[in-house]
Every structure is written in C-alpha cells, then in structure tokens.
Design a protein around this motif. Sequence first.
Motif, mmCIF file in Angstrom:
data_model
loop_
_atom_site.group_PDB
_atom_site.id
_atom_site.type_symbol
_atom_site.label_atom_id
_atom_site.label_comp_id
_atom_site.label_asym_id
_atom_site.label_seq_id
_atom_site.Cartn_x
_atom_site.Cartn_y
_atom_site.Cartn_z
ATOM 1 N N CYS A 1 31.153 -14.043 21.548
ATOM 2 C CA CYS A 1 31.897 -14.456 20.363
ATOM 3 C C CYS A 1 33.153 -13.615 20.207
ATOM 4 C CB CYS A 1 31.008 -14.299 19.123
ATOM 5 S SG CYS A 1 31.925 -14.287 17.573
ATOM 6 N N TYR B 1 28.017 -20.738 18.698
ATOM 7 C CA TYR B 1 26.887 -20.392 19.570
ATOM 8 C C TYR B 1 25.914 -21.569 19.678
ATOM 9 C CZ TYR B 1 22.281 -18.683 20.883
ATOM 10 O OH TYR B 1 21.043 -18.556 21.479
ATOM 11 N N GLU B 2 25.589 -22.185 18.561
ATOM 12 C CA GLU B 2 24.667 -23.318 18.586
ATOM 13 C C GLU B 2 25.247 -24.473 19.387
ATOM 14 O OE1 GLU B 2 21.567 -23.589 17.776
ATOM 15 O OE2 GLU B 2 21.519 -21.500 17.114
ATOM 16 N N ALA C 1 28.579 -18.408 14.499
ATOM 17 C CA ALA C 1 27.181 -18.835 14.585
ATOM 18 C C ALA C 1 27.085 -20.308 14.967
ATOM 19 C CB ALA C 1 26.478 -18.582 13.259
ATOM 20 N N GLN D 1 32.208 -15.124 10.918
ATOM 21 C CA GLN D 1 30.834 -15.146 11.418
ATOM 22 C C GLN D 1 30.166 -16.498 11.299
ATOM 23 O OE1 GLN D 1 29.501 -11.491 9.241
ATOM 24 N NE2 GLN D 1 28.908 -10.774 11.274
ATOM 25 N N ASP E 1 28.515 -10.451 19.718
ATOM 26 C CA ASP E 1 29.671 -10.505 18.830
ATOM 27 C C ASP E 1 30.664 -9.445 19.290
ATOM 28 O OD1 ASP E 1 31.542 -10.469 16.819
ATOM 29 O OD2 ASP E 1 30.087 -10.454 15.180
#
Length: 248
Positions: free
Chosen positions: A10, A22-23, A19, A15, A40
């Motif tokens: 990341c 990432y998914e 997140a 944030q 991160d």
Amino acid sequence: MTSAPLLYVCVRPQQGAAAAEYESFRAATHLGSDQIHKLDLVRDPLPADVFERYGGFLIGGSPFNVTDPESSKTEVQRRLEQDLKRIAAAALARTTAAMFTCYGIGVVGRLLEGEVSRAYPEDTGPVAVELTAEGHADPVFGGLARRFTALTAHKEGSAVAPPGAVLLATNAGCPVQAYRVGDRLYATQFHPEPTTRAFTERMAVYRDDGYFAADEYDVVAGRVLAASVTEPVRVLRAFAKIFGPDAD
C-alpha cells in the motif's frame, strides 16, 4: 508456482481507500488472505527479510506523483519511493517478481532513467487500451483481448517505454499503458484491480484531489459504472498463477 504468499504494498495515505484496494487485489488474484498479505508502506518501511518471505509483490496506486518537485515531497514519499525502487531492483535481478500499478509505473520509469512527465495525464474513467504484438505474446498479458477497456486516473505518464522495457499495451492518450522489464518486472499505467463499483468508491475518497471536477462526480461515476472492465483483472490472475501460491 511457489508456496510463498504474494505481498500487496500500500502506498496510499488514506487508510480506507487502501483497505478497499487490498480487497480488490485479493479478489482479482483469486487468493485468500493467507496467500496475499499486505504492507502499509506509508507507515512501515520494507522489512529486512521481505524478499525471503514473499514470492512476489503487487504495488497499488497512490495520490503521490514521481514528478512532484523534490522540494514538495514529504519524507514519507521520498522514503517509500526508495523502498519501491528496491522492490523493482530485486525483480530486475530476478530475486522476486513485481507488478507496479499507476503511480508505481512512474517509480519504475525513473529507476530505469526513462521519461515521466505531466504531458500524458488521463481523465478519471474508462479508456480503450490495445495490446502490442509483444503484449499478445506475453505470459501475463497474452490472455487478454487485443483491445479492452480499463480504468485510469492519473496526472503523469510517458510517451515511450523506458530503456530495456518491452511495451505491452498502449493507447493514444497515454502511449505507455503497460510494459515488462526482463521476465519478472511488470508495470501498468491503468488500474488492473478494481471493479467499477470499487473504483467509484475510491473516486469519492479523492473527489477533491483534482482528478476530476468535484461537482461532476455523478456524471463521471455513471460512465465508470456503465463500463465493462472484465479484462484487466485477468492480468493479476495470470501474475498470481505464475508467481504466487497455488490458489486452486
């Protein structure tokens, strides 16, 4: 195949957007959370043993730009750009594999002493991308349609691939859409990971960051949601099959 997991890296300060990204990568690669980990890089530097622990790296996008004046870059941006160059150098040395996306293609371009400028931005939304002959023959990109739709939102780009790179995909607005260096380092200007819904949710986070007029969010989001972006995720699935753990 390798038994080692992949690592999503990341480089987004936001944030919530990180997140969700990432998914998107996890879903696109068809890997479980035990097969694709996350780091991160905005808040934590690369671990000393990172190249021993992971079989490959997937680098997400960022509101940072490599063409930002050095005097305006924060210490965090300068540090993470050096860490990203370490990943790219390791992939060049064939000690790992890496896929850099959006902002990351500029980092790789600068490492290779290529040209990256503000002359080739693309508006937020769907664009047409075409494979080159080399892209059609590439093990990661070769399964894609010759011409496909992808999602973009960037302020910098390149007219020609950097020295030593093989151009894999192109279009008129930003001629360098994807390239490979050696056989383990890949970079894309477009975003290969998000669904159209995920992309509009990311747009909401960056609504006031100059990628599009804030008051045109609904119009731009409508264009995104109407697009078919089935091909780009296949790049990530192919990368995971070649360099990641066996998910099947």
